[in-house]
Design an enzyme around this catalytic site. Structure first.
Site, PDB file in Angstrom:
ATOM      1  N   LYS A 161       0.814  -1.191   0.000  1.00  0.00           N
ATOM      2  CA  LYS A 161       0.000   0.000   0.000  1.00  0.00           C
ATOM      3  C   LYS A 161       0.864   1.263   0.000  1.00  0.00           C
ATOM      4  CE  LYS A 161      -3.085  -2.245   3.330  1.00  0.00           C
ATOM      5  NZ  LYS A 161      -3.536  -2.155   4.734  1.00  0.00           N
ATOM      6  N   GLY A 162       2.089   1.116   0.477  1.00  0.00           N
ATOM      7  CA  GLY A 162       2.932   2.276   0.790  1.00  0.00           C
ATOM      8  C   GLY A 162       3.125   3.272  -0.335  1.00  0.00           C
TER       9      GLY A 162
ATOM     10  N   GLU B 299       7.692   2.562  -6.264  1.00  0.00           N
ATOM     11  CA  GLU B 299       7.938   2.118  -4.883  1.00  0.00           C
ATOM     12  C   GLU B 299       7.925   3.311  -3.929  1.00  0.00           C
ATOM     13  OE1 GLU B 299       8.371  -0.084  -2.701  1.00  0.00           O
ATOM     14  OE2 GLU B 299       8.922  -1.975  -3.622  1.00  0.00           O
ATOM     15  N   ASP B 300       7.587   3.045  -2.668  1.00  0.00           N
ATOM     16  CA  ASP B 300       7.702   4.093  -1.661  1.00  0.00           C
ATOM     17  C   ASP B 300       9.147   4.243  -1.189  1.00  0.00           C
ATOM     18  OD1 ASP B 300       7.656   1.564  -0.493  1.00  0.00           O
ATOM     19  OD2 ASP B 300       6.178   2.056   1.050  1.00  0.00           O
TER      20      ASP B 300
ATOM     21  N   ASP C 251      14.792  -0.085   0.934  1.00  0.00           N
ATOM     22  CA  ASP C 251      15.549  -0.186   2.185  1.00  0.00           C
ATOM     23  C   ASP C 251      16.702  -1.159   1.916  1.00  0.00           C
ATOM     24  OD1 ASP C 251      16.294  -0.255   4.853  1.00  0.00           O
ATOM     25  OD2 ASP C 251      14.537  -1.309   5.556  1.00  0.00           O
TER      26      ASP C 251
ATOM     27  N   LYS D 280      17.030   4.384   1.262  1.00  0.00           N
ATOM     28  CA  LYS D 280      17.771   4.501   2.533  1.00  0.00           C
ATOM     29  C   LYS D 280      19.242   4.255   2.289  1.00  0.00           C
ATOM     30  CE  LYS D 280      14.585   3.235   6.102  1.00  0.00           C
ATOM     31  NZ  LYS D 280      14.185   2.253   7.102  1.00  0.00           N
TER      32      LYS D 280
ATOM     33  N   PHE E 107      13.856   4.890  10.651  1.00  0.00           N
ATOM     34  CA  PHE E 107      12.529   4.406  10.283  1.00  0.00           C
ATOM     35  C   PHE E 107      11.600   5.598  10.104  1.00  0.00           C
ATOM     36  CE2 PHE E 107       8.439   2.391  10.469  1.00  0.00           C
ATOM     37  CZ  PHE E 107       8.665   1.258   9.705  1.00  0.00           C
ATOM     38  N   VAL E 108      11.029   5.724   8.906  1.00  0.00           N
ATOM     39  CA  VAL E 108      10.192   6.886   8.597  1.00  0.00           C
ATOM     40  C   VAL E 108       8.734   6.480   8.394  1.00  0.00           C
ATOM     41  CG1 VAL E 108      11.976   8.412   7.670  1.00  0.00           C
ATOM     42  CG2 VAL E 108      10.938   6.705   6.167  1.00  0.00           C
TER      43      VAL E 108
ATOM     44  N   ASP F  11       4.027   3.254   6.605  1.00  0.00           N
ATOM     45  CA  ASP F  11       3.352   2.934   7.867  1.00  0.00           C
ATOM     46  C   ASP F  11       4.311   2.363   8.905  1.00  0.00           C
ATOM     47  OD1 ASP F  11       3.723   0.348   6.548  1.00  0.00           O
ATOM     48  OD2 ASP F  11       2.417  -0.441   8.122  1.00  0.00           O
TER      49      ASP F  11
HETATM   50  P1  IMP Z   1      13.256  -3.673   1.507  1.00  0.00           P
HETATM   51  O1  IMP Z   1      12.687  -4.937   0.944  1.00  0.00           O
HETATM   52  O2  IMP Z   1      14.146  -3.917   2.685  1.00  0.00           O
HETATM   53  O3  IMP Z   1      13.910  -2.798   0.460  1.00  0.00           O
HETATM   54  O4  IMP Z   1      12.037  -2.874   2.123  1.00  0.00           O
HETATM   55  C1  IMP Z   1      11.060  -2.330   1.305  1.00  0.00           C
HETATM   56  C2  IMP Z   1       9.730  -2.203   2.022  1.00  0.00           C
HETATM   57  O5  IMP Z   1       9.879  -2.158   3.449  1.00  0.00           O
HETATM   58  C3  IMP Z   1       9.091  -0.900   1.638  1.00  0.00           C
HETATM   59  O6  IMP Z   1       8.290  -1.043   0.476  1.00  0.00           O
HETATM   60  C4  IMP Z   1       8.309  -0.529   2.875  1.00  0.00           C
HETATM   61  O7  IMP Z   1       7.018  -1.105   2.830  1.00  0.00           O
HETATM   62  C5  IMP Z   1       9.078  -1.143   4.019  1.00  0.00           C
HETATM   63  N1  IMP Z   1       9.986  -0.154   4.691  1.00  0.00           N
HETATM   64  C6  IMP Z   1      11.323  -0.095   4.644  1.00  0.00           C
HETATM   65  N2  IMP Z   1      11.804   0.924   5.386  1.00  0.00           N
HETATM   66  C7  IMP Z   1      10.723   1.545   5.904  1.00  0.00           C
HETATM   67  C8  IMP Z   1      10.556   2.708   6.745  1.00  0.00           C
HETATM   68  O8  IMP Z   1      11.502   3.396   7.163  1.00  0.00           O
HETATM   69  N3  IMP Z   1       9.275   3.023   7.062  1.00  0.00           N
HETATM   70  C9  IMP Z   1       8.192   2.318   6.628  1.00  0.00           C
HETATM   71  N4  IMP Z   1       8.306   1.244   5.829  1.00  0.00           N
HETATM   72  C10 IMP Z   1       9.559   0.839   5.470  1.00  0.00           C
END
Ligand code: IMP
Length: 221
Positions: free
Chosen positions: A74-75, A133-134, A137, A166, A186-187, A193
């Protein structure tokens, strides 16, 4: 464009390590979130300005091409809405698809990525996918989602446009279009969310300890 070829805009806006202090009177937010923010990462005005630049870059790169914009729910939904509005304004055509991916438990990535959704793989055949993408990370979500789209959808190409990235030493995936490079905090807000709360904020904040420990079930009345 800052340099009409967009060279400046291709680089993410760097948000420094020192987060701006939260000033209550400068932000609009539901009263139930009082005390839940430690600082301000990015304001909605900054987001909207950057979205215009990203839309211009995408339009430049997709000249004569009609990409499929795939929203990762949803982000990414607020970013998707505002980015697609900006693309419409500059007459860039696109198709819309949605996918739901989840890899987070609380403030830590679980490493396991799950996909749910209605994405019709046969609609992607030979198309140029732009995944919206939002936040990137660790890159775990994208490093699972992209091969799945490539194998099952057989598109002409897959690129990623992420509002946030990030700054981590090790990353499994780097997006082509990035709005902001942010510190490893963490944002929340603007779709992002913590335990399903805070998606309804206009700006992006750093969550406080009170925000983390808050019992969301007290709001479900
Ligand atoms: P990744 O798979 O580690 O790159 O994480 C991606 C997903 O983790 C994003 O699409 C978000 O839904 C969630 N996410 C990562 N960091 C944050 C944050 O700081 N706040 C909220 N959601 C996050």
């Amino acid at each position: 464009m800052s340099g009409r070829d967009g060279t400046e805009w291709r680089k993410p806006v760097i948000v420094g390590e020192d987060v701006k202090p939260f000033m209550k009177e400068e932000h609009i937010y539901p009263p139930e979130y009082e005390g839940h923010f430690d600082g301000v990462m990015i304001t909605c005005a900054e987001i909207h300005e950057r979205i215009q630049q990203l839309a211009t870059l995408i339009h430049t790169d997709y000249k004569g091409i009609r990409p499929v914009l795939v929203c990762t729910l949803k982000g990414a939904s607020p970013f998707y809405i505002h980015l697609s509005d900006a693309l419409k304004e500059i007459r860039q055509g696109f198709d819309m698809e949605f996918v739901r991916a989840s890899s987070y438990e609380g403030t830590a990535t679980s490493g396991q990525v799950e996909f749910v959704g209605e994405l019709k793989m046969n609609s992607l055949q030979g198309r140029h996918i732009l995944l919206i993408e939002d936040i990137v990370d660790t890159g775990t979500t994208l490093s699972a989602l992209i091969p799945m789209l490539q194998q099952q959808g057989n598109p002409a190409g897959v690129e990623v446009c992420s509002l946030l990235d990030k700054r981590l030493e090790v990353k499994k995936y780097e997006a082509k279009y990035v709005g902001f490079s942010i510190p490893n905090k963490f944002v929340i807000g603007y779709g992002l969310d913590y335990e399903e709360l805070y998606r309804d904020l206009k700006d992006i904040f750093v969550i406080s300890q009170l925000g983390i420990s808050f019992d969301a079930s007290t709001l479900h009345k």
